[in-house]
Motif scaffolding. Structure first.
Motif, mmCIF file in Angstrom:
data_model
loop_
_atom_site.group_PDB
_atom_site.id
_atom_site.type_symbol
_atom_site.label_atom_id
_atom_site.label_comp_id
_atom_site.label_asym_id
_atom_site.label_seq_id
_atom_site.Cartn_x
_atom_site.Cartn_y
_atom_site.Cartn_z
ATOM 1 N N ARG A 48 -23.913 -22.412 -19.431
ATOM 2 C CA ARG A 48 -22.484 -22.402 -19.124
ATOM 3 C C ARG A 48 -22.089 -23.683 -18.404
ATOM 4 N N TYR A 49 -20.871 -24.143 -18.705
ATOM 5 C CA TYR A 49 -20.359 -25.351 -18.062
ATOM 6 C C TYR A 49 -18.845 -25.222 -17.919
ATOM 7 N N VAL A 50 -18.362 -25.431 -16.696
ATOM 8 C CA VAL A 50 -16.923 -25.458 -16.426
ATOM 9 C C VAL A 50 -16.537 -26.908 -16.166
ATOM 10 N N ALA A 51 -15.665 -27.446 -17.003
ATOM 11 C CA ALA A 51 -15.297 -28.853 -16.892
ATOM 12 C C ALA A 51 -14.503 -29.089 -15.610
ATOM 13 N N PRO A 52 -14.901 -30.079 -14.810
ATOM 14 C CA PRO A 52 -14.139 -30.383 -13.597
ATOM 15 C C PRO A 52 -12.742 -30.872 -13.962
ATOM 16 N N GLY A 53 -11.787 -30.518 -13.160
ATOM 17 C CA GLY A 53 -10.418 -30.954 -13.412
ATOM 18 C C GLY A 53 -9.630 -29.958 -14.212
ATOM 19 N N ASN A 54 -9.970 -29.763 -15.496
ATOM 20 C CA ASN A 54 -9.151 -28.871 -16.328
ATOM 21 C C ASN A 54 -9.667 -27.442 -16.355
ATOM 22 N N PRO A 97 1.132 -37.927 -10.328
ATOM 23 C CA PRO A 97 -0.235 -38.013 -9.795
ATOM 24 C C PRO A 97 -1.075 -38.866 -10.729
ATOM 25 N N LEU A 98 -1.978 -39.653 -10.167
ATOM 26 C CA LEU A 98 -2.747 -40.592 -10.979
ATOM 27 C C LEU A 98 -3.639 -39.895 -11.993
ATOM 28 N N ASP A 99 -4.017 -38.642 -11.713
ATOM 29 C CA ASP A 99 -4.878 -37.970 -12.685
ATOM 30 C C ASP A 99 -4.090 -37.449 -13.885
ATOM 31 N N ALA A 100 -2.792 -37.747 -13.940
ATOM 32 C CA ALA A 100 -2.016 -37.472 -15.149
ATOM 33 C C ALA A 100 -2.186 -38.568 -16.190
ATOM 34 N N LEU A 101 -2.811 -39.675 -15.803
ATOM 35 C CA LEU A 101 -2.925 -40.838 -16.689
ATOM 36 C C LEU A 101 -3.513 -40.527 -18.067
ATOM 37 N N PRO A 102 -4.608 -39.727 -18.177
ATOM 38 C CA PRO A 102 -5.150 -39.453 -19.518
ATOM 39 C C PRO A 102 -4.139 -38.818 -20.463
ATOM 40 N N TYR A 103 -3.147 -38.131 -19.910
ATOM 41 C CA TYR A 103 -2.176 -37.422 -20.740
ATOM 42 C C TYR A 103 -0.921 -38.256 -21.005
ATOM 43 N N VAL A 228 -1.979 -16.771 -23.680
ATOM 44 C CA VAL A 228 -3.068 -16.695 -22.710
ATOM 45 C C VAL A 228 -3.991 -17.884 -22.951
ATOM 46 N N ARG A 229 -4.035 -18.788 -21.998
ATOM 47 C CA ARG A 229 -4.748 -20.050 -22.184
ATOM 48 C C ARG A 229 -6.266 -19.874 -22.272
ATOM 49 N N ILE A 230 -6.831 -20.665 -23.189
ATOM 50 C CA ILE A 230 -8.280 -20.832 -23.279
ATOM 51 C C ILE A 230 -8.663 -22.181 -22.676
ATOM 52 N N GLY A 231 -8.130 -23.270 -23.245
ATOM 53 C CA GLY A 231 -8.491 -24.600 -22.768
ATOM 54 C C GLY A 231 -7.359 -25.596 -22.908
ATOM 55 N N VAL A 232 -7.496 -26.742 -22.254
ATOM 56 C CA VAL A 232 -6.541 -27.836 -22.363
ATOM 57 C C VAL A 232 -7.306 -29.139 -22.578
ATOM 58 N N GLY A 233 -6.638 -30.116 -23.209
ATOM 59 C CA GLY A 233 -7.274 -31.397 -23.442
ATOM 60 C C GLY A 233 -6.278 -32.418 -23.939
ATOM 61 N N ARG A 234 -6.739 -33.654 -24.075
ATOM 62 C CA ARG A 234 -5.857 -34.709 -24.562
ATOM 63 C C ARG A 234 -5.408 -34.432 -25.988
ATOM 64 N N ASP A 235 -6.309 -33.869 -26.796
ATOM 65 C CA ASP A 235 -5.968 -33.480 -28.159
ATOM 66 C C ASP A 235 -7.023 -32.487 -28.629
ATOM 67 N N GLY A 284 -3.466 -31.549 -8.452
ATOM 68 C CA GLY A 284 -4.723 -32.171 -8.082
ATOM 69 C C GLY A 284 -5.803 -32.047 -9.124
ATOM 70 N N ALA A 285 -5.549 -31.234 -10.173
ATOM 71 C CA ALA A 285 -6.577 -31.020 -11.183
ATOM 72 C C ALA A 285 -5.931 -30.946 -12.542
#
Length: 286
Positions: A48-54, A97-103, A228-235, A284-285
């Motif tokens: 199992r792995y939970v991605a930091p941030g998202n 916030p600067l961590d919005a940059l990838p999006y 009901v959300r599963i995941g988020v990402g750039r694409d 913040g995330a």
């Protein structure tokens, strides 16, 4: 609103294959009382792995040749945040916030830099905020045909704009591209979608406005307050529900979501701004 949901995935593995799944409901403050069960056959303990941030929740299995299946079930109370869309403003670039940059930047399936001139011409004069992103969704709904099989896993937002047909992930990619071209952070969301027929993993997008992520769906096929959300990402490259490495043949797939109280589906809400992530989490995330 409480939902009962899940999925069943089956494969015929022809040689040792690594599977990475992203099918579990995201653990968000607005996903209240989440209970879930997960099983695979044959029985294998996942990594199992939970991605930091998202917070995306990934499962990795090493499957041997033969039949392999996964079954996931969950129950969750979805506590959505509602607002008057006319009050939701855009956040200036200097205040993001600067961590919005990838999006904000172009990504594999979202070459937003190539669509900047088009986006500015079509949407540059709309009032800045939720209403402008809603106008983007309306344009997509009116100008892009929803046609199953009209695109594939390699199709980009630019190609969808040219061919004027696609499926849910393509509608979302195009919405994200237009938003980023206008300086609005936007990201892809995979979800279980109440009211979607036939039931499937659904792709929508979120735009960052006024300090919060807001949901949008250019297909208009499901209620925003039933996602009901599963995941988020750039694409889509970052939130595939299954990523196999090896030789296998996919089998039957079943996705389900229903109200836990057995009540019928409501009419989709189209007049409210809907969010399922709190500002503290998104600030913040991202």
């Amino acid at each position: 609103m409480k939902f009962r949901l899940g999925c069943d995935l089956a494969y015929q593995v022809t040689e040792e294959t690594v599977f990475i799944f992203n099918v579990e409901v995201a653990k968000l403050p607005r996903h209240i009382g989440l209970t879930e069960t997960l099983s695979v056959s044959p029985s294998i303990e996942p990594l199992r792995y939970v991605a930091p941030g998202n917070g995306n929740r990934y499962l990795r299995y090493l499957a041997s040749p033969g039949p392999f299946s996964l079954s996931y079930s969950a129950e969750v109370d979805l506590d959505v945040y509602r607002a008057d869309p006319t009050t939701v403003r855009e956040t200036d670039i200097r205040d993001l916030p600067l961590d919005a940059l990838p999006y904000l930047l172009p990504s594999r399936f979202v070459p937003s830099d190539r669509l900047a001139d088009f986006a500015l011409k079509e949407f540059g004069d709309f009032p800045r905020g939720h209403m402008r992103v809603s106008a983007i969704c309306s344009w997509i709904y009116q100008n892009i045909d929803y046609v199953r099989g009209s695109s594939d896993s390699e199709t980009t937002a630019t190609e969808i704009l040219i061919q004027r047909a696609g499926v849910c992930r393509d509608f979302a990619h195009l919405g994200i591209a237009f938003c980023r071209a206008l300086g609005i952070p936007a990201r892809l969301v995979s979800c279980y979608a109440f009211g979607l027929h036939p039931a499937d993993f659904h792709a929508v997008f979120e735009a960052y406005l006024d300090g919060r992520w807001w949901l949008f769906d250019g297909t208009r096929q499901a209620a925003l307050d039933g996602l009901v959300r599963i995941g988020v990402g750039r694409d889509a490259a970052e939130i595939a529900f299954a990523t196999p490495f090896g030789n296998m043949e996919p089998g039957p797939i079943a996705i389900r979501i229903e109200r836990a109280d057995g009540q019928p589906e409501p009419e989709p809400r189209t007049t409210e701004a809907i969010s399922t992530e709190d500002p503290a989490a998104s600030g913040g995330a991202l």
